[in-house]
Design a protein around this motif. Structure first.
Motif, PDB file in Angstrom:
ATOM      1  N   ALA A 120       9.540  -8.229  -0.560  1.00  0.00           N
ATOM      2  CA  ALA A 120       9.508  -6.769  -0.451  1.00  0.00           C
ATOM      3  C   ALA A 120      10.165  -6.342   0.848  1.00  0.00           C
ATOM      4  O   ALA A 120       9.976  -6.969   1.895  1.00  0.00           O
ATOM      5  CB  ALA A 120       8.073  -6.250  -0.505  1.00  0.00           C
ATOM      6  N   ALA A 121      10.942  -5.265   0.764  1.00  0.00           N
ATOM      7  CA  ALA A 121      11.570  -4.675   1.943  1.00  0.00           C
ATOM      8  C   ALA A 121      11.193  -3.212   2.016  1.00  0.00           C
ATOM      9  O   ALA A 121      11.191  -2.511   0.999  1.00  0.00           O
ATOM     10  CB  ALA A 121      13.090  -4.824   1.881  1.00  0.00           C
ATOM     11  N   GLY A 122      10.879  -2.755   3.224  1.00  0.00           N
ATOM     12  CA  GLY A 122      10.483  -1.367   3.404  1.00  0.00           C
ATOM     13  C   GLY A 122      11.352  -0.674   4.428  1.00  0.00           C
ATOM     14  O   GLY A 122      11.580  -1.198   5.520  1.00  0.00           O
ATOM     15  N   TYR A 123      11.836   0.508   4.056  1.00  0.00           N
ATOM     16  CA  TYR A 123      12.681   1.323   4.922  1.00  0.00           C
ATOM     17  C   TYR A 123      11.868   2.483   5.464  1.00  0.00           C
ATOM     18  O   TYR A 123      11.326   3.273   4.692  1.00  0.00           O
ATOM     19  CB  TYR A 123      13.870   1.865   4.132  1.00  0.00           C
ATOM     20  N   CYS A 124      11.761   2.592   6.788  1.00  0.00           N
ATOM     21  CA  CYS A 124      11.074   3.731   7.408  1.00  0.00           C
ATOM     22  C   CYS A 124       9.655   3.880   6.833  1.00  0.00           C
ATOM     23  O   CYS A 124       8.809   3.023   7.048  1.00  0.00           O
ATOM     24  CB  CYS A 124      11.914   4.992   7.229  1.00  0.00           C
ATOM     25  N   TRP A 125       9.399   4.905   6.056  1.00  0.00           N
ATOM     26  CA  TRP A 125       8.082   5.119   5.423  1.00  0.00           C
ATOM     27  C   TRP A 125       7.644   3.878   4.660  1.00  0.00           C
ATOM     28  O   TRP A 125       6.461   3.496   4.690  1.00  0.00           O
ATOM     29  CB  TRP A 125       8.180   6.321   4.479  1.00  0.00           C
ATOM     30  N   GLY A 126       8.577   3.243   3.957  1.00  0.00           N
ATOM     31  CA  GLY A 126       8.240   2.100   3.118  1.00  0.00           C
ATOM     32  C   GLY A 126       7.797   0.866   3.867  1.00  0.00           C
ATOM     33  O   GLY A 126       7.244  -0.058   3.260  1.00  0.00           O
ATOM     34  N   ALA A 127       8.025   0.837   5.176  1.00  0.00           N
ATOM     35  CA  ALA A 127       7.652  -0.352   5.952  1.00  0.00           C
ATOM     36  C   ALA A 127       6.141  -0.550   6.006  1.00  0.00           C
ATOM     37  O   ALA A 127       5.659  -1.685   5.982  1.00  0.00           O
ATOM     38  CB  ALA A 127       8.213  -0.253   7.365  1.00  0.00           C
ATOM     39  N   LYS A 128       5.394   0.530   6.080  1.00  0.00           N
ATOM     40  CA  LYS A 128       3.938   0.412   6.194  1.00  0.00           C
ATOM     41  C   LYS A 128       3.312  -0.234   4.954  1.00  0.00           C
ATOM     42  O   LYS A 128       2.542  -1.198   5.072  1.00  0.00           O
ATOM     43  CB  LYS A 128       3.318   1.791   6.447  1.00  0.00           C
ATOM     44  N   PRO A 129       3.620   0.238   3.744  1.00  0.00           N
ATOM     45  CA  PRO A 129       3.081  -0.454   2.569  1.00  0.00           C
ATOM     46  C   PRO A 129       3.503  -1.917   2.497  1.00  0.00           C
ATOM     47  O   PRO A 129       2.715  -2.768   2.067  1.00  0.00           O
ATOM     48  CB  PRO A 129       3.655   0.357   1.393  1.00  0.00           C
ATOM     49  N   VAL A 130       4.734  -2.222   2.920  1.00  0.00           N
ATOM     50  CA  VAL A 130       5.203  -3.603   2.863  1.00  0.00           C
ATOM     51  C   VAL A 130       4.434  -4.480   3.853  1.00  0.00           C
ATOM     52  O   VAL A 130       4.071  -5.618   3.532  1.00  0.00           O
ATOM     53  CB  VAL A 130       6.724  -3.675   3.112  1.00  0.00           C
ATOM     54  N   VAL A 131       4.162  -3.985   5.047  1.00  0.00           N
ATOM     55  CA  VAL A 131       3.344  -4.744   5.998  1.00  0.00           C
ATOM     56  C   VAL A 131       1.960  -5.002   5.419  1.00  0.00           C
ATOM     57  O   VAL A 131       1.404  -6.098   5.562  1.00  0.00           O
ATOM     58  CB  VAL A 131       3.234  -4.004   7.347  1.00  0.00           C
ATOM     59  N   GLN A 132       1.411  -4.008   4.755  1.00  0.00           N
ATOM     60  CA  GLN A 132       0.087  -4.190   4.156  1.00  0.00           C
ATOM     61  C   GLN A 132       0.120  -5.253   3.055  1.00  0.00           C
ATOM     62  O   GLN A 132      -0.811  -6.045   2.937  1.00  0.00           O
ATOM     63  CB  GLN A 132      -0.430  -2.853   3.626  1.00  0.00           C
ATOM     64  N   LEU A 133       1.201  -5.279   2.282  1.00  0.00           N
ATOM     65  CA  LEU A 133       1.354  -6.345   1.286  1.00  0.00           C
ATOM     66  C   LEU A 133       1.420  -7.702   1.973  1.00  0.00           C
ATOM     67  O   LEU A 133       0.896  -8.703   1.460  1.00  0.00           O
ATOM     68  CB  LEU A 133       2.628  -6.120   0.469  1.00  0.00           C
TER      69      LEU A 133
END
Length: 238
Positions: A120-133
């Protein structure tokens, strides 16, 4: 928690962008691209502008060309951030915690289709859910964060899977000194493989919100894409 850089250079959204298609997956409309027969998948979590951003779909298509089934969920349910509106109001309605829960549903749907390894890769906003994963070995095998937002050092203390962080020298939201703090936390956890890189001369959002006519900006975005892809090639395997 947000700032002007988070919303600079807004893309012109295009629901028809990309060579893939939009399907329902785990309860969310998602842009999917690549072979559905692949048992390797990559989830891309967008910035605030959502899953119809052409550059994001272009990245998804490029990743898919390397043998992955790529999924870009619509975490905002058809309501991405609109340039000029209140970021605080929008963020209250589109919290990253909901994104994390939705991402888990999408991953469960992928696994039910026989996918054996997921990045999984997260950009800006998407980084937080990816860290949680990444704080569990139950969801993904590797993570990449690109110009992340809304993160603190505590987010990295529980990371359990290989993680890469691509930051920007001129990022006002998560500046290099904060990225270095994250790196120090990861370095203290010897069992977690990590990669951290600061890109010179670029600002927040440089990987997907750049001027196509700016050759240097395009090169920096391409370098970030290649770093992300290399991380997945290294860690997402049969």
């Amino acid at each position: 928690m947000s700032g002007p850089q988070c919303c600079e250079n807004p893309p012109t959204l295009d629901p028809s962008a990309g060579v893939g298609s939009v399907v329902e997956l785990g309860g969310l409309n998602s842009y999917v691209t690549g072979s559905s027969d692949s048992n390797l998948a990559i989830l891309l979590a967008s910035d605030v502008f959502g899953f119809e951003a052409p550059n994001l779909r272009k990245i998804a298509d490029k990743v898919a060309a390397n043998g992955y089934y790529v999924v870009v969920p619509d975490f905002f349910y058809g309501d991405p951030y609109v340039s000029g509106s209140s970021t605080d109001d929008w963020l209250q309605e589109h919290g990253t915690e909901k994104g994390f829960e939705d991402a888990k549903s999408v991953i469960a749907a992928l696994k039910s289709k026989g996918i054996s390894s997921i990045g999984a890769a997260g950009y800006c906003w998407g980084a937080k859910p990816v860290v949680q994963l990444a704080q569990s070995k139950d969801y993904i095998e590797a993570a990449v964060l690109l110009h992340p937002s809304f993160l603190t050092g505590d987010d990295f203390k529980e990371v359990k899977v290989p993680i890469a962080i691509l930051g920007a020298e001129l990022d006002q939201l998560t500046p290099p000194e904060i990225i270095k703090e994250f790196e120090e936390i990861l370095s203290s956890q010897s069992e977690v493989d990590y990669f951290v890189k600061i890109f010179p001369g670029v600002g927040h959002g440089w990987t997907i919100r750049y001027n196509d006519e700016d050759e240097k900006a395009v090169q920096s975005a391409e370098e970030a894409y290649q770093d992300m892809l290399n991380w997945f090639i290294k860690n997402i395997k049969n």
